[in-house]
Write a protein that holds these residues in place. Sequence first.
Motif, PDB file in Angstrom:
ATOM      1  N   TRP A 175      45.076  48.807  36.056  1.00  0.00           N
ATOM      2  CA  TRP A 175      43.773  48.835  36.748  1.00  0.00           C
ATOM      3  C   TRP A 175      43.697  50.028  37.702  1.00  0.00           C
ATOM      4  CZ3 TRP A 175      44.176  43.073  38.631  1.00  0.00           C
ATOM      5  CH2 TRP A 175      44.026  42.220  37.537  1.00  0.00           C
ATOM      6  N   ASP A 179      40.953  51.477  35.743  1.00  0.00           N
ATOM      7  CA  ASP A 179      39.799  50.569  35.756  1.00  0.00           C
ATOM      8  C   ASP A 179      39.525  50.037  37.171  1.00  0.00           C
ATOM      9  OD1 ASP A 179      37.839  48.647  35.382  1.00  0.00           O
ATOM     10  OD2 ASP A 179      38.596  48.083  33.393  1.00  0.00           O
ATOM     11  N   LYS A 180      38.719  50.799  37.897  1.00  0.00           N
ATOM     12  CA  LYS A 180      38.408  50.434  39.283  1.00  0.00           C
ATOM     13  C   LYS A 180      37.741  49.054  39.367  1.00  0.00           C
ATOM     14  CE  LYS A 180      35.853  51.962  43.281  1.00  0.00           C
ATOM     15  NZ  LYS A 180      35.248  53.042  44.011  1.00  0.00           N
ATOM     16  N   ASP A 181      36.797  48.799  38.466  1.00  0.00           N
ATOM     17  CA  ASP A 181      36.048  47.532  38.545  1.00  0.00           C
ATOM     18  C   ASP A 181      36.981  46.332  38.434  1.00  0.00           C
ATOM     19  OD1 ASP A 181      33.812  48.985  38.803  1.00  0.00           O
ATOM     20  OD2 ASP A 181      33.122  48.729  36.732  1.00  0.00           O
ATOM     21  N   MET A 182      37.917  46.400  37.477  1.00  0.00           N
ATOM     22  CA  MET A 182      38.852  45.276  37.311  1.00  0.00           C
ATOM     23  C   MET A 182      39.671  45.097  38.585  1.00  0.00           C
ATOM     24  SD  MET A 182      38.918  43.406  34.620  1.00  0.00           S
ATOM     25  CE  MET A 182      40.504  42.757  34.144  1.00  0.00           C
ATOM     26  N   MET A 184      38.878  45.925  41.682  1.00  0.00           N
ATOM     27  CA  MET A 184      38.058  45.446  42.798  1.00  0.00           C
ATOM     28  C   MET A 184      37.679  43.968  42.629  1.00  0.00           C
ATOM     29  SD  MET A 184      38.140  48.046  44.631  1.00  0.00           S
ATOM     30  CE  MET A 184      36.982  48.475  45.880  1.00  0.00           C
ATOM     31  N   GLU A 185      37.576  43.525  41.377  1.00  0.00           N
ATOM     32  CA  GLU A 185      37.169  42.127  41.131  1.00  0.00           C
ATOM     33  C   GLU A 185      38.266  41.110  41.433  1.00  0.00           C
ATOM     34  OE1 GLU A 185      35.973  41.710  37.049  1.00  0.00           O
ATOM     35  OE2 GLU A 185      34.356  43.170  37.386  1.00  0.00           O
ATOM     36  N   GLN A 186      39.527  41.544  41.359  1.00  0.00           N
ATOM     37  CA  GLN A 186      40.614  40.563  41.468  1.00  0.00           C
ATOM     38  C   GLN A 186      40.795  40.072  42.890  1.00  0.00           C
ATOM     39  OE1 GLN A 186      41.913  39.304  38.733  1.00  0.00           O
ATOM     40  NE2 GLN A 186      40.529  40.741  37.739  1.00  0.00           N
ATOM     41  N   ARG A 187      40.935  38.796  43.030  1.00  0.00           N
ATOM     42  CA  ARG A 187      41.261  38.223  44.335  1.00  0.00           C
ATOM     43  C   ARG A 187      42.471  37.309  44.155  1.00  0.00           C
ATOM     44  NH1 ARG A 187      36.333  37.703  43.542  1.00  0.00           N
ATOM     45  NH2 ARG A 187      34.928  39.221  44.446  1.00  0.00           N
ATOM     46  N   THR A 193      45.454  32.567  36.042  1.00  0.00           N
ATOM     47  CA  THR A 193      44.382  32.576  35.055  1.00  0.00           C
ATOM     48  C   THR A 193      44.762  31.782  33.803  1.00  0.00           C
ATOM     49  OG1 THR A 193      42.945  33.974  33.756  1.00  0.00           O
ATOM     50  CG2 THR A 193      45.198  34.721  33.989  1.00  0.00           C
TER      51      THR A 193
END
Length: 345
Positions: A175, A179-182, A184-187, A193
Motif C-alpha cells: 500500500w 496504493d494511497k487509498d488502501m 488511508m482506508e485501513q484502521r 478481516t
Amino acid sequence: MTETIHIGRDALQELPELLKNRAFSRVAVLVDENTLHHCYPQLKRHLPEHDLIQVKSGEANKTLQTCEHIWQRMTELNLDRWSVLVNLGGGVIGDMGGFCAAVFKRGIFFVQVPTTLLAQVDASVGGKTGIDFHGLKNHIGVYQEPQAVFIDPAFLQTLPQRELKSGYAEIIKHWLIADKDMFMEQRHIGLFTEDWEGLIRHSVNIKSGVVEADPLEGGLRKVLNFGHTVGHAVESYLLEQQERALLHGEAVAVGMLCEAWISKKHGLLSEQELSRIETFLVSVYEKATLAEQDIQHIAQLALQDKKNTKSTINCTLLSGIGKAVYDQPITVQEIIESLRYYTLL
Ligand SMILES: NC(=O)c1ccc[n+]([C@@H]2O[C@H](COP(=O)([O-])OP(=O)(O)OC[C@H]3O[C@@H](n4cnc5c(N)ncnc54)[C@H](O)[C@@H]3O)[C@@H](O)[C@H]2O)c1
Ligand SMILES: O=C(O)C(=O)C[C@@H](O)[C@H](O)[C@H](O)COP(=O)(O)O
Ligand SMILES: [Zn+2]
C-alpha cells in the motif's frame, strides 16, 4: 512473468492438471514440521504418488546446511531433471526450496504452495529464491520462476496471530509504495478481516505488476524493497540473538518506520504523512527494544544490502504515501539517526 498464479479456495484443484500436463517424472514435497502437520493433509489429496522432504522450520534454518540436507534427500530419491519439487510452506520453505530446485542438477522444476500470509502476498511471487549466509539475509540465491503458484487462503486458519501480523507488514508495504487509498482506508481492521482473499489478490497484483516490468531488479523492482535496507539489517542482527529475533515482517515494519523517517529528512515525505505512517505501524506492531550499541551494529550491516553500489547505500524511499523512489543514496549516519528516532517513538 512466466508463472501462473492461482488464488482462491479452489486454487489447489488446478494442481493435478499441471502435474498431469507436464508429465513430471517424479514429485517431491518440501515441508517443515508445521506445514507437515497443518497443511500437508489438505495438499495430499491433490497429488499423485510422491515423496516427502522434511526440514526444520524457521529463519534460523534457511541455511546452506539445510540445503545440503535437501540435496542429499533429492539424490537419495533419485530426482532427475524432469522432477518437480512442491514447496509447501512459508517464505523460508519457498525461498530455500526454490533455490535448491533451481541449482540441483542445474535446475529441476518447482511449484510454490504458500501457506503463510507473508508467502501468499509476497514471497511466492516473483522468482526470488535463496538462503541466508552467515546471518546475512538472502545473501546467496538466484532468480528462478516456479512453474506455478497455488494460493489457498484456507491455509491461514491455522497460522498463529504473530505470523499473520508479520505477513500483514508486506501488505502495508505494498500500500505504501503503490496504493494511497488502501493505506488511508485501513484502521487496523485488516488483521481481523474475513476477506483475506481480497487482500491477497490486491497485493499479488501490485507485486506481479512490478515484477513483470523489471523481473531482475535492474531498477523499478527495487520499490518492493522499501523497508528492507534497514529491515534486513535489523532482522540479521537480532537473528544472531535467538531470544530477541524478530520475524521478517516485524523487522520490515521497523525498517519502514526508519525509511519513512529518512524520506521525510530528504524532503520527500511531509511531517503529516510520516505521522500517519507512524500512528498506523505503532498501532499494529510492538516496539522492539534497541540499545545504542545495537543501533551501531545494525547500521553497519546495511553496508551488505544487495542494492548498494560500491560503498553507497541505495535505499528505496517514499515520495508520498503510495509512491516510492528507488536508488536514493543514504548514509550510515542517517540509518543510525532513524533507528534512534524509532527507539523514541
Ligand atoms: N522471495 C521473496 O520475494 C520473499 C518475499 C518476502 C519474504 N521472503 C522471505 O520469506 C521468509 C519469511 O517467510 P514467512 O513469514 O512465511 O516465514 P516461515 O516460512 O518461517 O513461516 C512462519 C512459520 O509458520 C509456520 N507455518 C507455515 N504455514 C503454516 C500454517 N498454515 N499453519 C501453521 N503454521 C504454519 C512455519 O512452519 C513457520 O514456523 C523470510 O526468509 C523472508 O526473507 C521472501
Ligand atoms: O520481491 C522483491 O523484490 C522484494 O524485495 C520483496 C521483499 O519483500 C523480500 O523480502 C525479498 O526477499 C527481499 O529481497 P532482497 O533482494 O533484498 O533479499
Ligand atoms: Zn520482505
